[in-house]
Write a protein that holds these residues in place. Sequence first.
Motif, mmCIF file in Angstrom:
data_model
loop_
_atom_site.group_PDB
_atom_site.id
_atom_site.type_symbol
_atom_site.label_atom_id
_atom_site.label_comp_id
_atom_site.label_asym_id
_atom_site.label_seq_id
_atom_site.Cartn_x
_atom_site.Cartn_y
_atom_site.Cartn_z
ATOM 1 N N ARG A 9 0.835 -1.210 0.000
ATOM 2 C CA ARG A 9 0.000 0.000 0.000
ATOM 3 C C ARG A 9 0.862 1.250 0.000
ATOM 4 N N PHE A 14 -0.719 4.923 -1.438
ATOM 5 C CA PHE A 14 -2.088 5.061 -0.944
ATOM 6 C C PHE A 14 -2.102 5.212 0.566
ATOM 7 N N GLN A 18 -7.612 6.043 1.296
ATOM 8 C CA GLN A 18 -7.721 5.939 -0.161
ATOM 9 C C GLN A 18 -7.970 4.501 -0.594
ATOM 10 N N LEU A 19 -7.206 3.565 -0.045
ATOM 11 C CA LEU A 19 -7.391 2.167 -0.434
ATOM 12 C C LEU A 19 -8.741 1.652 0.043
ATOM 13 N N ASP A 21 -11.489 3.323 0.379
ATOM 14 C CA ASP A 21 -12.501 3.844 -0.548
ATOM 15 C C ASP A 21 -12.538 3.019 -1.829
ATOM 16 N N LEU A 22 -11.375 2.683 -2.348
ATOM 17 C CA LEU A 22 -11.302 1.923 -3.598
ATOM 18 C C LEU A 22 -11.892 0.516 -3.484
ATOM 19 N N ILE A 23 -11.769 -0.085 -2.308
ATOM 20 C CA ILE A 23 -12.292 -1.445 -2.147
ATOM 21 C C ILE A 23 -13.664 -1.473 -1.482
ATOM 22 N N LYS A 47 -9.817 -7.909 -4.204
ATOM 23 C CA LYS A 47 -10.050 -6.475 -4.464
ATOM 24 C C LYS A 47 -8.806 -5.648 -4.135
ATOM 25 N N GLU A 51 -6.479 -3.371 -6.733
ATOM 26 C CA GLU A 51 -6.259 -1.930 -6.582
ATOM 27 C C GLU A 51 -4.774 -1.589 -6.403
#
Length: 112
Positions: A9, A14, A18-19, A21-23, A47, A51
Motif C-alpha cells: 500500500r 495510498f 484511499q485504499l 474507498d477503492l475497495i 479487491k 487496486e
Amino acid sequence: MKSKLLNARLNKGFSQEQLADLIGMTQSNYCRREKGLKKISDAEWIKIAKELNVKKEDIYEVDILTKNDSNSKDIVSWKLYHFNIPDFVIEHMEFLKKENKELREQLRKDAL
C-alpha cells in the motif's frame, strides 16, 4: 500486522483511507484488517490486490487470529503474535520506571 500488505500500500502511495474507498469499506474497517485484528476475506484480498496492481500471493499473509467456540461465546485468541520493541523505547521505559519510583518515594517523604 499485515506487513506485506502495508508495504504494498505504501509503495503504491495510498493512504489507508484511499485504499479503503477503492475497495468499498471505511478506513477504520480497513485499518483493523491491515493490523490483523479482523480477518480479510478472499474476496477482499482479491479487491485489494487489484487496486494495488499486485498478485494476491504477493501480499497475502495468513491470519493469526483463530476463533474458538467455548460455552457459546465467540472468543478470539491470538497465535504467534509478537513484535520487536526498539531498544531506545525499552531504555526510555526503564528511565520512566526509575523516575516514577523516585517520585513516589519523594511523595511518601513529603507526606510524613
